[in-house]
Design an enzyme around this catalytic site. Sequence first.
Site, mmCIF file in Angstrom:
data_model
loop_
_atom_site.group_PDB
_atom_site.id
_atom_site.type_symbol
_atom_site.label_atom_id
_atom_site.label_comp_id
_atom_site.label_asym_id
_atom_site.label_seq_id
_atom_site.Cartn_x
_atom_site.Cartn_y
_atom_site.Cartn_z
ATOM 1 C CG HIS A 70 26.427 40.923 35.897
ATOM 2 N ND1 HIS A 70 27.769 40.715 35.684
ATOM 3 C CD2 HIS A 70 25.944 41.435 34.736
ATOM 4 C CE1 HIS A 70 28.082 41.076 34.440
ATOM 5 N NE2 HIS A 70 26.996 41.513 33.849
ATOM 6 C CG ASP A 124 36.689 38.677 33.514
ATOM 7 O OD1 ASP A 124 35.518 38.942 33.170
ATOM 8 O OD2 ASP A 124 37.631 38.631 32.699
ATOM 9 C CG LEU A 135 38.550 43.861 54.634
ATOM 10 C CD1 LEU A 135 39.934 43.339 54.268
ATOM 11 C CD2 LEU A 135 37.482 42.931 54.095
HETATM 12 C C1 V0D Z 1 28.782 42.506 38.870
HETATM 13 C C2 V0D Z 1 30.737 40.540 40.179
HETATM 14 C C3 V0D Z 1 28.737 44.389 44.286
HETATM 15 C C4 V0D Z 1 31.177 41.609 39.223
HETATM 16 C C5 V0D Z 1 30.047 41.061 41.402
HETATM 17 C C6 V0D Z 1 28.176 48.501 39.382
HETATM 18 C C7 V0D Z 1 30.139 42.206 38.292
HETATM 19 C C8 V0D Z 1 28.671 41.608 41.130
HETATM 20 C C9 V0D Z 1 28.900 45.705 43.929
HETATM 21 C C10 V0D Z 1 29.095 46.835 44.833
HETATM 22 C C11 V0D Z 1 28.776 44.097 40.786
HETATM 23 C C12 V0D Z 1 29.764 47.970 44.408
HETATM 24 C C13 V0D Z 1 29.984 49.027 45.277
HETATM 25 C C14 V0D Z 1 29.546 48.936 46.570
HETATM 26 C C15 V0D Z 1 28.896 47.807 47.025
HETATM 27 C C16 V0D Z 1 28.679 46.769 46.152
HETATM 28 C C17 V0D Z 1 28.907 45.702 42.540
HETATM 29 C C18 V0D Z 1 29.044 46.424 40.353
HETATM 30 C C19 V0D Z 1 28.918 45.145 39.902
HETATM 31 C C20 V0D Z 1 29.206 47.519 39.371
HETATM 32 F F1 V0D Z 1 29.777 49.946 47.433
HETATM 33 N N1 V0D Z 1 28.645 43.621 43.200
HETATM 34 N N2 V0D Z 1 28.753 44.401 42.127
HETATM 35 N N3 V0D Z 1 29.046 46.715 41.671
HETATM 36 N N4 V0D Z 1 28.703 42.786 40.300
#
Ligand code: V0D
Length: 255
Positions: A52, A35, A146
């Site tokens: 993000h 968050d 992991l």
């Molecule tokens: C935004 C901080 C990696 C939180 C991290 C769609 C908010 C960056 C993924 C990710 C997000 C998800 C699945 C996967 C590989 C990577 C990701 C989202 C948001 C939501 F298999 N970062 N990330 N997915 N943020």
Amino acid sequence: MLEKFTNWKVKNEENTQSVLTNTENLPKHIAIIMDGNGRWAKKRGLPRIAGHREGMSVINKIVKKANDIGIETLTLYAFSTENWKRPKNEVDFLLRLPERFLSIELPKLVKENVKVRLMGSKENLPAHTLKAVETAINETKDNTGLVLNFALNYGSRFEIVKAVQQVVKDVEDGKLTVDEIMEETIEQYLMTDTLRDPDLLIRTSGEIRLSNFMLWQLAYTEFWFTDVLWPDFTEEHFLEAIQVYQRRARRYGGV
Ligand code: V0D
């Protein structure tokens, strides 16, 4: 006694790195609510999506660290079922992040023996997002290091509703009787099915709540909250949380 838990700073050629000196009582499963990305951006006068993007770059470091110290499972809460209410441009951007992340990181994850896994509803996820994640799951399916469990479009009450529906269906179909329903039965129907419950929950950005995250699975979990925003989260913070966990686990063990 105390030095056992000291987080030594070890100089190497590239950087200053912290090392975990005590490997007893390590949490096997760590879950993180990532968050504070929007707030991080706002503080800098940047659009939320910049937060993000920055938050995404933190993931590799934490994954690598978790893998290096022998954590079994890392669950990352990235996008909840509630996030759909955000502005469309932000939702679209978020749903491109798995592809962006994996296009760079997947070859490394394959090499580093990380096994990617998904927890969440596949319904109404765009095909491009799902395809990227499913490719990653497939390409890492034989890895034994992991387990990297992405909570994507996940909501715990929805998970429980789905589990109840399936349990009732199986009772109707005669595969299960009402008297056979135990805690272990319910567990098998949740999206964590084969995963153990988290030992440690980390939430960044100062919010002290669960926000519909793993309500069943966190029943006995140790919580560690920090005001640090996710884009500012470092390996040092991660190790600090682990060391706090180790001290607590050690106290219980001593009773
Ligand atoms: C935004 C901080 C990696 C939180 C991290 C769609 C908010 C960056 C993924 C990710 C997000 C998800 C699945 C996967 C590989 C990577 C990701 C989202 C948001 C939501 F298999 N970062 N990330 N997915 N943020």
